[in-house]
Scaffold this motif. Structure first.
Motif: not given
Length: 178
Positions: A145-166
């Motif tokens: 809602s604040h316009g933040i690209l959270v996945t971009d931030l996660a990638e830069r900090h090594g936080i996995d967000f595409l675990a796959g599957g369900n």
């Protein structure tokens, strides 16, 4: 803030991953807000959502008054990730973990701004736009809602967000100033 003490307490929570950030790293985008406006059924219906949270520039200015942040992620598995109702039903445990982490940061003496996954579900019917929010201290606007690209931030900090599957990954940002 005693970061070592905070991290020891965070270890008690069922977090998938977390990292500390500088808010100067946040990327704000009108494109994210466009998705809110065109695809989210909560747009214009809650104090936690646009346009009530303000324009992207106002959100950016508000966020940047907090120099630091804690980004947390939780995961959960669903039987069918394409089933949006089932997926959204898994937000509540993440929100509870966010509340616990938020309390820990506040107990370290920090002022905070929390952004999470909510379009806010505290009231059966939101007072927006006719009356003030009933529980502004419990409402955590959605990161997007604040316009933040959270996945971009996660990638830069090594936080996995595409675990796959369900597997669903939920994010929250606890922005703070000491």
């Amino acid at each position: 803030m005693n970061r070592e003490r905070l991290e020891a307490r965070l270890a008690e929570l069922p977090l998938y991953q977390y990292d500390f950030i500088d808010t100067s790293e946040l990327v704000f985008s009108e494109r994210v807000r466009y998705v809110c406006r065109t695809e989210c059924p909560m747009y214009g219906k809650s104090w936690a959502c646009p346009p009530a949270v303000g324009g992207v520039e106002a959100c950016r200015a508000r966020c940047l008054t907090y120099p630091k942040g804690l980004m947390i992620a939780t995961i959960t598995e669903v039987s069918d990730i394409a089933n949006i109702d089932e997926t959204l039903a898994t937000r509540a445990p993440h929100e509870e973990i966010t509340r616990q982490a938020h309390a820990m940061v506040r107990e370290e003496g920090c002022e905070t701004l929390v952004l999470s996954t909510e379009a806010c579900a505290h009231c059966e019917h939101c007072t927006y736009p006719d009356a003030p929010c009933r529980f502004p201290d419990r409402m955590y606007p959605c990161v997007e809602s604040h316009g933040i690209l959270v996945t971009d931030l996660a990638e830069r900090h090594g936080i996995d967000f595409l675990a796959g599957g369900n597997v669903v990954t939920w994010f929250s940002l606890i922005l703070y100033r000491e």
